[in-house]
Design an enzyme around this catalytic site. Structure first.
Site, PDB file in Angstrom:
ATOM      1  N   LYS A   1       0.836  -1.209   0.000  1.00 13.97           N
ATOM      2  CA  LYS A   1       0.000   0.000   0.000  1.00 13.97           C
ATOM      3  C   LYS A   1       0.873   1.263   0.000  1.00 13.97           C
ATOM      4  O   LYS A   1       0.723   2.133  -0.846  1.00 13.97           O
ATOM      5  CB  LYS A   1      -0.940   0.015   1.216  1.00 13.97           C
ATOM      6  CG  LYS A   1      -1.887  -1.173   1.294  1.00 13.97           C
ATOM      7  CD  LYS A   1      -2.845  -1.065   2.471  1.00 13.97           C
ATOM      8  CE  LYS A   1      -2.164  -1.092   3.824  1.00 13.97           C
ATOM      9  NZ  LYS A   1      -1.680  -2.415   4.241  1.00 13.97           N
TER      10      LYS A   1
ATOM     11  N   ARG B   1      -9.829   0.604   8.270  1.00 11.61           N
ATOM     12  CA  ARG B   1      -9.328  -0.743   8.571  1.00 11.61           C
ATOM     13  C   ARG B   1     -10.319  -1.571   9.369  1.00 11.61           C
ATOM     14  O   ARG B   1     -10.054  -2.729   9.670  1.00 11.61           O
ATOM     15  CB  ARG B   1      -8.050  -0.618   9.383  1.00 11.61           C
ATOM     16  CG  ARG B   1      -6.787  -1.042   8.622  1.00 11.61           C
ATOM     17  CD  ARG B   1      -5.621  -0.849   9.551  1.00 11.61           C
ATOM     18  NE  ARG B   1      -4.420  -1.507   9.181  1.00 11.61           N
ATOM     19  CZ  ARG B   1      -3.397  -0.899   8.580  1.00 11.61           C
ATOM     20  NH1 ARG B   1      -3.470   0.336   8.196  1.00 11.61           N
ATOM     21  NH2 ARG B   1      -2.290  -1.577   8.371  1.00 11.61           N
TER      22      ARG B   1
ATOM     23  N   ARG C   1      11.852  -5.573   5.513  1.00  7.71           N
ATOM     24  CA  ARG C   1      11.780  -4.144   5.849  1.00  7.71           C
ATOM     25  C   ARG C   1      12.267  -3.917   7.279  1.00  7.71           C
ATOM     26  O   ARG C   1      12.904  -2.920   7.574  1.00  7.71           O
ATOM     27  CB  ARG C   1      10.336  -3.642   5.685  1.00  7.71           C
ATOM     28  CG  ARG C   1      10.204  -2.156   5.948  1.00  7.71           C
ATOM     29  CD  ARG C   1       8.847  -1.598   5.568  1.00  7.71           C
ATOM     30  NE  ARG C   1       7.800  -2.048   6.462  1.00  7.71           N
ATOM     31  CZ  ARG C   1       6.516  -1.750   6.320  1.00  7.71           C
ATOM     32  NH1 ARG C   1       6.111  -1.008   5.301  1.00  7.71           N
ATOM     33  NH2 ARG C   1       5.616  -2.196   7.161  1.00  7.71           N
TER      34      ARG C   1
ATOM     35  N   ARG D   1      11.220   0.045  12.427  1.00  8.07           N
ATOM     36  CA  ARG D   1       9.835  -0.067  12.905  1.00  8.07           C
ATOM     37  C   ARG D   1       9.713  -1.257  13.860  1.00  8.07           C
ATOM     38  O   ARG D   1       9.962  -2.392  13.475  1.00  8.07           O
ATOM     39  CB  ARG D   1       8.871  -0.222  11.721  1.00  8.07           C
ATOM     40  CG  ARG D   1       8.471   1.108  11.127  1.00  8.07           C
ATOM     41  CD  ARG D   1       7.534   0.949   9.976  1.00  8.07           C
ATOM     42  NE  ARG D   1       6.322   0.196  10.282  1.00  8.07           N
ATOM     43  CZ  ARG D   1       5.274   0.134   9.480  1.00  8.07           C
ATOM     44  NH1 ARG D   1       5.291   0.788   8.337  1.00  8.07           N
ATOM     45  NH2 ARG D   1       4.220  -0.581   9.811  1.00  8.07           N
TER      46      ARG D   1
ATOM     47  N   ARG E   1      -0.373  -9.125  13.240  1.00  5.80           N
ATOM     48  CA  ARG E   1      -0.930  -8.073  12.365  1.00  5.80           C
ATOM     49  C   ARG E   1      -1.758  -8.708  11.243  1.00  5.80           C
ATOM     50  O   ARG E   1      -2.821  -8.187  10.885  1.00  5.80           O
ATOM     51  CB  ARG E   1       0.207  -7.224  11.767  1.00  5.80           C
ATOM     52  CG  ARG E   1       0.839  -6.314  12.803  1.00  5.80           C
ATOM     53  CD  ARG E   1       2.176  -5.763  12.337  1.00  5.80           C
ATOM     54  NE  ARG E   1       2.075  -4.931  11.166  1.00  5.80           N
ATOM     55  CZ  ARG E   1       3.140  -4.551  10.442  1.00  5.80           C
ATOM     56  NH1 ARG E   1       4.364  -4.955  10.785  1.00  5.80           N
ATOM     57  NH2 ARG E   1       2.977  -3.784   9.404  1.00  5.80           N
TER      58      ARG E   1
HETATM   59  P1  B4P Z   1       4.145  -1.807   2.176  1.00  3.13           P
HETATM   60  O1  B4P Z   1       3.385  -2.985   1.700  1.00  3.13           O
HETATM   61  O2  B4P Z   1       4.200  -0.622   1.306  1.00  3.13           O
HETATM   62  O3  B4P Z   1       3.551  -1.605   3.584  1.00  3.13           O
HETATM   63  P2  B4P Z   1       2.028  -1.292   3.955  1.00  3.13           P
HETATM   64  O4  B4P Z   1       1.089  -2.310   3.371  1.00  3.13           O
HETATM   65  O5  B4P Z   1       1.765   0.140   3.597  1.00  3.13           O
HETATM   66  O6  B4P Z   1       2.172  -1.407   5.450  1.00  3.13           O
HETATM   67  P3  B4P Z   1       1.573  -1.649   6.852  1.00  3.13           P
HETATM   68  O7  B4P Z   1       0.246  -2.308   6.809  1.00  3.13           O
HETATM   69  O8  B4P Z   1       2.691  -2.303   7.555  1.00  3.13           O
HETATM   70  O9  B4P Z   1       1.476  -0.275   7.531  1.00  3.13           O
HETATM   71  P4  B4P Z   1       0.596   0.835   8.166  1.00  3.13           P
HETATM   72  O10 B4P Z   1       1.566   1.917   8.297  1.00  3.13           O
HETATM   73  O11 B4P Z   1      -0.656   1.113   7.407  1.00  3.13           O
HETATM   74  O12 B4P Z   1       5.604  -2.250   2.411  1.00  3.13           O
HETATM   75  C1  B4P Z   1       6.010  -3.479   2.935  1.00  3.13           C
HETATM   76  C2  B4P Z   1       7.375  -3.855   2.408  1.00  3.13           C
HETATM   77  O13 B4P Z   1       7.199  -4.571   1.194  1.00  3.13           O
HETATM   78  C3  B4P Z   1       8.293  -2.678   2.079  1.00  3.13           C
HETATM   79  O14 B4P Z   1       9.571  -2.953   2.565  1.00  3.13           O
HETATM   80  C4  B4P Z   1       8.305  -2.614   0.558  1.00  3.13           C
HETATM   81  O15 B4P Z   1       9.521  -2.173   0.037  1.00  3.13           O
HETATM   82  C5  B4P Z   1       8.055  -4.069   0.188  1.00  3.13           C
HETATM   83  N1  B4P Z   1       7.370  -4.187  -1.087  1.00  3.13           N
HETATM   84  C6  B4P Z   1       6.321  -3.441  -1.525  1.00  3.13           C
HETATM   85  N2  B4P Z   1       5.942  -3.841  -2.756  1.00  3.13           N
HETATM   86  C7  B4P Z   1       6.763  -4.895  -3.092  1.00  3.13           C
HETATM   87  C8  B4P Z   1       6.876  -5.766  -4.241  1.00  3.13           C
HETATM   88  N3  B4P Z   1       6.077  -5.625  -5.292  1.00  3.13           N
HETATM   89  N4  B4P Z   1       7.805  -6.732  -4.210  1.00  3.13           N
HETATM   90  C9  B4P Z   1       8.638  -6.881  -3.157  1.00  3.13           C
HETATM   91  N5  B4P Z   1       8.606  -6.093  -2.053  1.00  3.13           N
HETATM   92  C10 B4P Z   1       7.685  -5.117  -2.028  1.00  3.13           C
HETATM   93  O16 B4P Z   1       0.134   0.275   9.617  1.00  3.13           O
HETATM   94  C11 B4P Z   1       0.999   0.046  10.708  1.00  3.13           C
HETATM   95  C12 B4P Z   1       0.212  -0.180  12.013  1.00  3.13           C
HETATM   96  O17 B4P Z   1      -0.477   1.069  12.396  1.00  3.13           O
HETATM   97  C13 B4P Z   1      -0.930  -1.200  11.972  1.00  3.13           C
HETATM   98  O18 B4P Z   1      -0.470  -2.521  12.230  1.00  3.13           O
HETATM   99  C14 B4P Z   1      -1.876  -0.686  13.095  1.00  3.13           C
HETATM  100  O19 B4P Z   1      -1.443  -1.068  14.364  1.00  3.13           O
HETATM  101  C15 B4P Z   1      -1.753   0.817  12.989  1.00  3.13           C
HETATM  102  N6  B4P Z   1      -2.813   1.419  12.140  1.00  3.13           N
HETATM  103  C16 B4P Z   1      -2.616   2.063  10.949  1.00  3.13           C
HETATM  104  N7  B4P Z   1      -3.792   2.474  10.431  1.00  3.13           N
HETATM  105  C17 B4P Z   1      -4.758   2.080  11.318  1.00  3.13           C
HETATM  106  C18 B4P Z   1      -6.176   2.195  11.333  1.00  3.13           C
HETATM  107  N8  B4P Z   1      -6.845   2.791  10.333  1.00  3.13           N
HETATM  108  N9  B4P Z   1      -6.858   1.673  12.391  1.00  3.13           N
HETATM  109  C19 B4P Z   1      -6.219   1.068  13.397  1.00  3.13           C
HETATM  110  N10 B4P Z   1      -4.871   0.916  13.453  1.00  3.13           N
HETATM  111  C20 B4P Z   1      -4.140   1.421  12.414  1.00  3.13           C
END
Ligand code: B4P
Length: 196
Positions: free
Chosen positions: A14, A89, A128, A134, A146
């Site tokens: 994302k 979420r 990551r 993190r 998670r």
């Molecule tokens: P991303 O995949 O970009 O990470 P994300 O889905 O955005 O992350 P996440 O769910 O962890 O985070 P959030 O901050 O929303 O990246 C992952 C890795 O994969 C990276 O290293 C990237 O380089 C790699 N990657 C990406 N694409 C790739 C590909 N095609 N091939 C290979 N590698 C690739 O949430 C964090 C925490 O905050 C949650 O657990 C929760 O506790 C809280 N939170 C956030 N929003 C909330 C909400 N609305 N309600 C309640 N809690 C919330």
């Protein structure tokens, strides 16, 4: 205004895809993960409360998250719309968002849901964790929790928008550019329809 939700489990890409979509479509980024980490970095009461949940791999309670959204939706000069990344979420967050948008005469246009296997999610997040600093990425049991939270509480959000026929599933494995091209083709189609 165009309202796009980028949806998927933790590590589905994302944040990675959001960076590219913001530039291409001139959208304002609304990432609750980034907002919460910003509060944690500033040591605010909200940040301290959120950290306790994030460090265990749990979702932050709805009332804390919903409170930070309204303000973000207000400041949007010069943007063509919003990219919601990691929000909503839970079903209550989705309902709260719909209510907020309705007050502004707006609604969600499209949800793009990234489809990635659990083995790939785990691999990406552990990788990551080697460099991100993190706390929620370093430990396999927290990452597993998670993903379990996602199944318990977050998949309901896709069901909520599916009933309104707003969800498109996009394969989320492969190169970042290939996935971006898949997402763009879905967004472009929707934008053409919206402007027709
Ligand atoms: P991303 O995949 O970009 O990470 P994300 O889905 O955005 O992350 P996440 O769910 O962890 O985070 P959030 O901050 O929303 O990246 C992952 C890795 O994969 C990276 O290293 C990237 O380089 C790699 N990657 C990406 N694409 C790739 C590909 N095609 N091939 C290979 N590698 C690739 O949430 C964090 C925490 O905050 C949650 O657990 C929760 O506790 C809280 N939170 C956030 N929003 C909330 C909400 N609305 N309600 C309640 N809690 C919330």
């Amino acid at each position: 205004m165009f309202f796009l939700i980028l949806f998927g489990p933790p590590g589905s890409g994302k944040g990675t895809q959001a960076e590219k979509l913001l530039v291409k479509y001139n959208l304002k980024h609304l990432s609750t993960g980034d907002l919460l980490r910003g509060e944690i970095a500033k040591n605010t009461p909200l940040g301290l409360a959120a950290k306790a949940f994030i460090d265990k791999g749990q979702l932050v309670p709805d009332e804390l998250v919903i409170g930070i959204i309204d303000d973000c939706l207000k400041n949007n000069p010069g943007f063509a719309g919003f990219l919601l990344d990691g929000f909503p979420r839970t079903a209550p967050q989705a309902k709260a968002l719909d209510n907020l948008l309705e007050l502004k005469g707006q609604s969600i246009d499209l949800m793009v849901a990234l489809d990635v296997s659990e083995a790939e999610l785990l691999k990406r997040l552990l990788k990551r964790g080697e460099t991100s600093g993190r706390s929620d990425d370093t430990n396999e049991s927290i990452i597993t929790e998670r993903i379990a939270e996602y199944h318990r509480k977050t998949t309901a959000v896709a069901d909520y928008y599916k009933s309104a026929d707003k969800v498109v599933l996009v394969p989320g494995e492969g190169s970042v550019d290939d996935i971006f091209a898949r997402i763009c083709s879905v967004v472009d189609k929707k934008m053409v329809k919206a402007s027709a």
